[in-house]
Design an enzyme around this catalytic site. Structure first.
Site, PDB file in Angstrom:
ATOM      1  CB  SER A  63      -0.908   0.014   1.239  1.00 21.28           C
ATOM      2  OG  SER A  63      -0.153   0.275   2.407  1.00 21.28           O
ATOM      3  CG  HIS A  64       0.743   4.584  -1.896  1.00 25.83           C
ATOM      4  ND1 HIS A  64       0.403   5.516  -2.843  1.00 25.83           N
ATOM      5  CD2 HIS A  64       1.315   3.555  -2.583  1.00 25.83           C
ATOM      6  CE1 HIS A  64       0.756   5.079  -4.051  1.00 25.83           C
ATOM      7  NE2 HIS A  64       1.304   3.881  -3.914  1.00 25.83           N
ATOM      8  N   GLY A  65       0.579   3.088   2.767  1.00 28.05           N
ATOM      9  CA  GLY A  65       0.592   3.324   4.193  1.00 28.05           C
ATOM     10  C   GLY A  65      -0.676   3.977   4.709  1.00 28.05           C
TER      11      GLY A  65
END
Length: 482
Positions: A312-314
């Protein structure tokens, strides 16, 4: 005398039936787990939740627990006699469930019927695949409505199959509802593959290549202007854009979801909230091509715990302040989480030129596994190369990072505080932060710009660039408070 006893018996039986019906109501009033404060001696106590928790015996142990079994329908061909007076099976309203037929009309009819009955369940039965087009399930409805997906529910397959008259920005919309639950053991399938390839917005591809991305791709599920919501137990996957959005809501409990889409699918945020207060997100697995969880402007009292993200992108607060707008975000807790194989870990991102505040943020007990930017504040967020420097900025204050441990990708420094030139980040606290390279040598070069705070314990890698005390213009900074 015998004639007088009959009404009394009937009243007694009626009372028992009413009591049993009330005991079957699931998750009508949702609660928000209490948040630990960073500095209890210095900060005011939290306001009480806007909704009152129910008695302990009326709250289910978990929203993902199986619902009470539904008796068989003695009249399967009569829509007026579903499996019980309060269960509205979409197949009794004409839904075919073969994955090809358009079942939209049946779902709308079942919704209309269920909406009018207190503690009703709209049932999407198992072992079938139902296709419906973009639909707004609107309220107000009688309280206690349950939308139970045990089978598979999906939209048309790609933009070519999308009806021209339908909105291309959203698919399932739940609007103006109170005390509603979306649950089940089934799958909500987004059929997003063909949307991801629309030639509008570039995104990263394999081996450093650039691939096209979406235009006006639909968000899969949207809750709008609603309150006291619960979402649990479902598998939600392959959304054309955001998997789930909450906008203008209050009192939201999300638990035991599985959200997934490919790592390179663009703009497929797992859970996005904005202008929403009183949110709990617990014990869920999210892997996607954008933010695992994104928190937009107007959010307060958000508690995230037991979430596993990746790829993911966090977990992101922001982006905030776009187009010189004001953004106010406060009292956000993320704890007991795992973030793996992600571009970012825990992030605050704002545009230059915005205003407002991000305050009272706690990131605690978070395990990083091969994450590029483990801890990042980016107040120069920009999606192009031509963003101009501006003096106004969203004020970032009172952020605690505690017990953040694990490994990072050495292509980026694991700690990055890029704060506004004119509006410094203040009261950043680092405690028990230990980040080591996943592969290669330790990167002892954290980045700080106009960031003020303290290290309560030795940080690995060391972060000597964090400035002590307060900036000279701190008095002016507080003017940005919301």
């Amino acid at each position: 005398m015998e004639f007088n006893r009959v009404p009394a018996v009937m009243l007694w039986i009626t009372a028992i039936l009413v009591a049993e019906n009330l005991s079957n109501v699931q998750g009508r009033y949702h609660f928000h787990k209490g948040q630990k404060k960073q500095n209890p001696d210095e900060q005011p106590s939290l306001p009480s939740p806007v909704y009152s928790p129910p008695p302990e015996d009326s709250v289910p142990s978990t929203p993902a627990d199986p619902a009470p079994s539904v008796p068989s329908d003695p009249y399967p061909d009569d829509p007026g006699n579903t499996t019980s007076d309060c269960v509205f099976d979409v197949t009794n309203y004409g839904a075919v469930g073969d994955g090809c037929a358009d079942d939209t009309a049946a779902f709308r009819a079942a919704w209309k019927a269920a909406c009018a009955v207190e503690s009703a369940t709209l049932l999407v039965p198992s072992d079938r695949c139902f296709k419906i087009t973009s639909t707004i399930f609107s309220g107000p409805c009688k309280p206690g409505l349950v939308f139970k997906v045990d089978g598979t529910l999906m939209p048309p397959d790609g933009p070519e199959s999308w009806p021209k008259a339908d909105s291309s920005r959203q698919w399932l919309v739940f609007y103006r509802l109170d005390q509603m639950t979306l649950t089940g053991t089934g799958t909500i399938e987004g059929n997003g593959q063909k949307w991801w390839e629309l030639p509008c917005k570039p995104h990263r591809g394999p081996n450093g290549s650039t691939l096209p991305g979406p235009c006006d791709s639909p968000a899969l599920i949207r809750f709008f202007m609603s309150s006291n919501l619960a979402v649990s137990g479902l598998r939600i996957q392959n959304s054309p854009q955001f998997h789930m959005k909450f906008d203008g809501c209050e009192g939201v409990l999300i638990e035991k979801l599985s959200i997934s889409s490919p790592k390179l699918s663009p703009n497929t945020d797992g859970i996005h909230i904005e202008n929403t207060k009183g949110v709990g997100i617990y014990n869920s697995m999210i892997g996607n091509g954008d933010d695992c969880i994104s928190i937009g402007p107007g959010c307060a009292n958000v508690d995230i715990e037991g979430v596993t993200c990746g790829p993911s992108h966090g977990i992101s607060i922001g982006s905030l302040g776009v187009h010189n707008s004001q953004a106010c975000v406060s009292n956000i807790t993320v704890r007991n989480a795992v973030i793996r194989e992600s571009d970012n870990g825990v992030r605050i991102k704002t545009w230059q030129g915005g205003s407002g505040t991000v305050s009272d943020i706690l990131f605690e007990n978070i395990q990083m596994e091969n994450v590029r930017n483990c801890i990042i504040v980016d107040q120069y967020y920009c999606l192009s190369k031509d963003c101009r420097n501006q003096t106004s900025a969203v004020f970032v204050n009172q952020v605690l990072y505690k017990n953040i441990k694990g490994t990072y990708d050495v292509r980026n420094t694991p700690i990055h505080f890029a704060c506004s030139d004119t509006v410094a980040c203040t009261n950043i606290t680092m405690s028990e932060v230990e980040l080591l390279p996943h592969e290669g040598e330790l990167v002892e070069d954290p980045f700080c710009w106009n960031a003020f705070g303290i290290q309560e314990t030795l940080t690995i890698p060391p972060i000597d660039c964090l400035q002590e005390g307060a900036p000279q213009n701190v008095a002016e900074t507080y003017e940005y408070s919301c």
